[in-house]
Motif scaffolding. Sequence first.
Motif, PDB file in Angstrom:
ATOM      1  N   ALA A 175      65.438  37.425  65.447  1.00  0.00           N
ATOM      2  CA  ALA A 175      64.094  36.262  65.108  1.00  0.00           C
ATOM      3  C   ALA A 175      64.147  35.580  63.680  1.00  0.00           C
ATOM      4  CB  ALA A 175      62.755  37.133  65.303  1.00  0.00           C
ATOM      5  N   PRO A 176      63.558  34.068  64.028  1.00  0.00           N
ATOM      6  CA  PRO A 176      63.289  33.764  62.161  1.00  0.00           C
ATOM      7  C   PRO A 176      63.219  34.440  61.289  1.00  0.00           C
ATOM      8  CG  PRO A 176      62.410  32.309  64.248  1.00  0.00           C
ATOM      9  CD  PRO A 176      62.466  33.609  64.499  1.00  0.00           C
ATOM     10  N   GLY A 177      63.583  34.696  59.995  1.00  0.00           N
ATOM     11  CA  GLY A 177      63.709  35.608  59.152  1.00  0.00           C
ATOM     12  C   GLY A 177      64.215  36.784  58.495  1.00  0.00           C
ATOM     13  N   VAL A 178      64.885  36.844  59.560  1.00  0.00           N
ATOM     14  CA  VAL A 178      65.934  38.208  60.526  1.00  0.00           C
ATOM     15  C   VAL A 178      66.558  37.605  59.472  1.00  0.00           C
ATOM     16  CG1 VAL A 178      66.363  40.188  61.091  1.00  0.00           C
ATOM     17  CG2 VAL A 178      63.696  40.071  61.595  1.00  0.00           C
ATOM     18  N   VAL A 179      67.723  38.533  58.591  1.00  0.00           N
ATOM     19  CA  VAL A 179      69.588  38.323  58.489  1.00  0.00           C
ATOM     20  C   VAL A 179      70.518  39.595  58.267  1.00  0.00           C
ATOM     21  CG1 VAL A 179      68.150  36.321  57.226  1.00  0.00           C
ATOM     22  CG2 VAL A 179      68.195  38.362  56.324  1.00  0.00           C
ATOM     23  N   ALA A 180      71.157  39.177  58.605  1.00  0.00           N
ATOM     24  CA  ALA A 180      72.347  40.023  57.501  1.00  0.00           C
ATOM     25  C   ALA A 180      71.570  41.873  57.054  1.00  0.00           C
ATOM     26  CB  ALA A 180      73.498  39.865  57.336  1.00  0.00           C
ATOM     27  N   ASP A 210      78.027  36.022  65.120  1.00  0.00           N
ATOM     28  CA  ASP A 210      77.230  35.162  64.721  1.00  0.00           C
ATOM     29  C   ASP A 210      76.978  34.619  63.149  1.00  0.00           C
ATOM     30  OD1 ASP A 210      77.237  34.175  67.635  1.00  0.00           O
ATOM     31  OD2 ASP A 210      74.888  34.667  67.743  1.00  0.00           O
ATOM     32  N   LEU A 211      77.786  36.273  62.752  1.00  0.00           N
ATOM     33  CA  LEU A 211      76.714  36.437  61.452  1.00  0.00           C
ATOM     34  C   LEU A 211      78.364  35.129  60.423  1.00  0.00           C
ATOM     35  CD1 LEU A 211      76.054  39.945  60.540  1.00  0.00           C
ATOM     36  CD2 LEU A 211      74.387  38.078  60.121  1.00  0.00           C
ATOM     37  N   SER A 212      77.647  34.683  59.648  1.00  0.00           N
ATOM     38  CA  SER A 212      79.118  34.196  58.300  1.00  0.00           C
ATOM     39  C   SER A 212      79.912  35.282  57.939  1.00  0.00           C
ATOM     40  CB  SER A 212      78.355  33.077  57.277  1.00  0.00           C
ATOM     41  OG  SER A 212      77.339  34.237  56.491  1.00  0.00           O
ATOM     42  N   MET A 213      80.687  34.912  57.104  1.00  0.00           N
ATOM     43  CA  MET A 213      81.585  35.827  56.266  1.00  0.00           C
ATOM     44  C   MET A 213      80.851  36.693  55.571  1.00  0.00           C
ATOM     45  SD  MET A 213      83.926  36.813  57.991  1.00  0.00           S
ATOM     46  CE  MET A 213      84.626  37.943  56.711  1.00  0.00           C
ATOM     47  N   GLU A 214      80.113  35.819  54.512  1.00  0.00           N
ATOM     48  CA  GLU A 214      78.786  36.291  53.942  1.00  0.00           C
ATOM     49  C   GLU A 214      77.319  38.192  54.136  1.00  0.00           C
ATOM     50  OE1 GLU A 214      80.119  33.352  53.785  1.00  0.00           O
ATOM     51  OE2 GLU A 214      79.239  32.340  52.257  1.00  0.00           O
ATOM     52  N   GLY A 215      77.734  37.216  55.541  1.00  0.00           N
ATOM     53  CA  GLY A 215      76.205  38.565  56.512  1.00  0.00           C
ATOM     54  C   GLY A 215      77.738  39.484  56.521  1.00  0.00           C
ATOM     55  N   ARG A 216      78.439  39.465  57.447  1.00  0.00           N
ATOM     56  CA  ARG A 216      79.025  40.826  57.331  1.00  0.00           C
ATOM     57  C   ARG A 216      79.619  41.312  56.383  1.00  0.00           C
ATOM     58  NH1 ARG A 216      83.828  37.738  61.688  1.00  0.00           N
ATOM     59  NH2 ARG A 216      82.574  36.882  63.292  1.00  0.00           N
ATOM     60  N   MET A 217      79.796  40.599  55.053  1.00  0.00           N
ATOM     61  CA  MET A 217      79.769  41.927  54.015  1.00  0.00           C
ATOM     62  C   MET A 217      78.533  42.510  53.687  1.00  0.00           C
ATOM     63  SD  MET A 217      82.223  39.687  50.686  1.00  0.00           S
ATOM     64  CE  MET A 217      82.264  37.795  52.005  1.00  0.00           C
ATOM     65  N   THR A 218      78.040  41.578  53.631  1.00  0.00           N
ATOM     66  CA  THR A 218      76.655  42.589  53.653  1.00  0.00           C
ATOM     67  C   THR A 218      76.676  43.725  54.361  1.00  0.00           C
ATOM     68  OG1 THR A 218      75.332  40.777  53.065  1.00  0.00           O
ATOM     69  CG2 THR A 218      73.855  42.405  53.586  1.00  0.00           C
ATOM     70  N   ILE A 219      76.786  43.636  56.115  1.00  0.00           N
ATOM     71  CA  ILE A 219      76.754  44.209  56.630  1.00  0.00           C
ATOM     72  C   ILE A 219      77.379  45.293  56.519  1.00  0.00           C
ATOM     73  CG2 ILE A 219      77.103  45.580  58.848  1.00  0.00           C
ATOM     74  CD1 ILE A 219      74.980  43.530  59.058  1.00  0.00           C
ATOM     75  N   THR A 440      62.562  51.589  43.959  1.00  0.00           N
ATOM     76  CA  THR A 440      62.773  50.389  44.642  1.00  0.00           C
ATOM     77  C   THR A 440      62.150  50.189  46.064  1.00  0.00           C
ATOM     78  OG1 THR A 440      64.621  51.292  43.293  1.00  0.00           O
ATOM     79  CG2 THR A 440      65.396  49.272  45.237  1.00  0.00           C
ATOM     80  N   ILE A 441      62.345  48.931  46.413  1.00  0.00           N
ATOM     81  CA  ILE A 441      61.599  48.840  47.690  1.00  0.00           C
ATOM     82  C   ILE A 441      62.980  47.743  48.229  1.00  0.00           C
ATOM     83  CG2 ILE A 441      60.852  47.344  49.194  1.00  0.00           C
ATOM     84  CD1 ILE A 441      58.165  48.728  47.572  1.00  0.00           C
ATOM     85  N   LEU A 442      64.107  47.658  48.467  1.00  0.00           N
ATOM     86  CA  LEU A 442      65.202  47.279  49.604  1.00  0.00           C
ATOM     87  C   LEU A 442      65.073  46.361  50.371  1.00  0.00           C
ATOM     88  CD1 LEU A 442      67.542  50.394  50.262  1.00  0.00           C
ATOM     89  CD2 LEU A 442      68.322  48.522  47.532  1.00  0.00           C
ATOM     90  N   ALA A 443      65.527  44.987  50.404  1.00  0.00           N
ATOM     91  CA  ALA A 443      64.588  44.196  51.032  1.00  0.00           C
ATOM     92  C   ALA A 443      66.091  43.218  51.392  1.00  0.00           C
ATOM     93  CB  ALA A 443      63.703  43.519  50.666  1.00  0.00           C
ATOM     94  N   SER A 444      65.903  41.923  51.822  1.00  0.00           N
ATOM     95  CA  SER A 444      66.972  41.201  52.242  1.00  0.00           C
ATOM     96  C   SER A 444      66.268  40.368  51.135  1.00  0.00           C
ATOM     97  CB  SER A 444      66.928  40.336  53.882  1.00  0.00           C
ATOM     98  OG  SER A 444      65.526  39.548  53.782  1.00  0.00           O
ATOM     99  N   PRO A 445      67.247  38.731  50.865  1.00  0.00           N
ATOM    100  CA  PRO A 445      67.161  38.255  49.694  1.00  0.00           C
ATOM    101  C   PRO A 445      66.394  37.386  50.504  1.00  0.00           C
ATOM    102  CG  PRO A 445      69.208  37.973  50.464  1.00  0.00           C
ATOM    103  CD  PRO A 445      68.771  39.325  51.343  1.00  0.00           C
TER     104      PRO A 445
END
Lengths: 468, 193
Positions: A175-180, A210-219, A440-445
């Motif tokens: 969904a929009p706003g949802v990332v790696a 479908d993720l970029s390399m950056e997104g895959r690295m986050t995963i 700490t509250i972990l979240a996406s950028p």
Amino acid sequence: MAKTLFDKIWDRHVVKTIEGDQQILYIDRHFIHEVTSPQAFAGLRERGLPVFRPAQTIATADHNVPTINQHLPIEEPLSRKQVDALTQNCAEFGVNLYGLGHKYQGIVHVIGPELGITQPGMTIVCGDSHTSTHGAFGGIAFGIGTSQVEQVMATQCVLQRKPQKMRISVDGELAPGVVAKDIILYIIAQLGVGGGTGYFVEYAGSAIRDLSMEGRMTICNMSIEMGARGGLIAPDETTFDYVKGREFAPKGADWDKQLAYWQSLPTDAEATFDKEYNFRAEDIQPMVTYGTNPGMGMGVAAQIPKQAKAGESEATFKKSLAYMDVQPGQSLLGQRIDYVFIGSCTNSRMEDLRMAAALIEGQKVASHVKAMIVPGSQQIALQAQAEGLDKVFIAAGFEFRQAGCSACLGMNEDKVPAGMYCVSTSNRNFEGRQGPGARTILASPLTAAAAAIAGEIVDVSKQVGVLA
Amino acid sequence: MQAFTTIKSTAIPLPIEDVDTDQIIPARFLKATTREGFGDNLFCDWRFDREGQPKKDFVLNNPTYRGEILVAGKNFGCGSSREHAAWAIGDYGLRVVVSSFFADIFRGNALNNGILPVVVSPDFLDQIFQAIEQDPGATFTVSLENQSFQIDASGTSTTFDIDPYKKNCLLKGYDDIDFLLSQKEEIEAYEKV
């Protein structure tokens, strides 16, 4: 016999199997940093040993470094001593160092990929649990302790039992706003912090591809947060496009030869795993954590569970919520926050900076919030400046710092004070991780950037207009 | 590395799950360049308040509980790969950690430092906690040779798994590096292929 991506790489790197399934595993690339290497170098010195394969060993200073005035000597004496020790050790043992002030310096898990040192099909280790990041390229990468750092320095090998294999597939469209970052926080919330222990994870499915390399690295970076030693993703055109042309990537005929090997790596259709999970991308919301481990995460619009999950202890759950000063059943929407940290080996790459900048452009950080962007490397900092992102952040009231691990673990001056809430794009919300007493509250950028502006936790998926 | 044979000791209960290595030794203490002295800061932020005074309710500050065995909730040692966590535990004087499962990297680090991670069933872990609750002076006997862990008062015993290679290393006090160095020729042969 049908093999998985993991089997193909692992089996190719086994020098020998010894008693009790222990295997001598050959290591292609060994990354080192200032915190977990000094005792290993000391061990070599005591035994009178050289670094066996210095050309396969790459060093940088990241954990301890200040993120301002890096051209000046490090003020904190113990940090300075440790960074100086790395410099001396690398000089003495002939190891290539991208130290403070070098144009390639940065977080070890950011610079390896960025320089093309990290490639598909490799075995990679580092005295750092987030070494799993490099698995995004379709390699076996995992963290080791300092005794093993010494072993790799001395022999370019580790002794290891082959882990079990798990596949986690995520299919569908986000969904929009949802990332790696939301995908991996969701997976960890489902499996728990021990759910991957004993396994190496292959991430698969259309949402991963479908993720970029950056997104895959986050995963892959956060595989360790569910206990998995590492995670990896089949190399494909996205991977090859990223690697090609980078400084240490293969060139010419060597590239063609390597590419043929890389293309042979993906898991065979008939190969089996010891455990499989399947998730739907549509079920994932922007995620936040509410407790003191990365498994205590939920969709931002959800409520904190009323009790511990099945199989978890109620006492540990209550201790965690008490530390965070939150209540069972509470929503975190509207939770006032004090700090925002965008950085770390999880989320400090160009894509992360670009998404945060796009969200905040033209707005102001809430007056009670201290917000900080720490790029993952010198090269990312330069690129961000070239794109004018630094100006966007500074105009909004963020501090735009220099590269390092920074407030992810607060080994330098970048700490969150006791009792304060920090929305952080890093990987661990453990008690005291960002400073004694810090919450700490972990979240996406995206969620972190939106929280900086609002001064509280908000649902970034409701800001799709802004995102578009 | 110190060799490990049999230990008979009282135990320290820490019935908390998912104890991460940031709790065992916080990052700010990782700036040392030697392996010594980490025991003073073991569980620092649970053990001491911000003024450095011992927190009365933390088990390591309770003189009732002493011993070379730490008994902890499941998934002990998760998080960071810092071997400093194993060094801190060893430097404090502990030789055995018992849990119903350990994080992988911590388990390996412990074994590489002469500390024995003993995995028991969740039920047996409860029995150990109960035995300590009933009598903090209760002793336990850990035999690496027999791979057994005994609650001495009741004589109840369980066995635990350990990799045969690592068992041999611990019994003799050998570390992996000696072994790997002995394999240099094969490693070099591998590199040529």
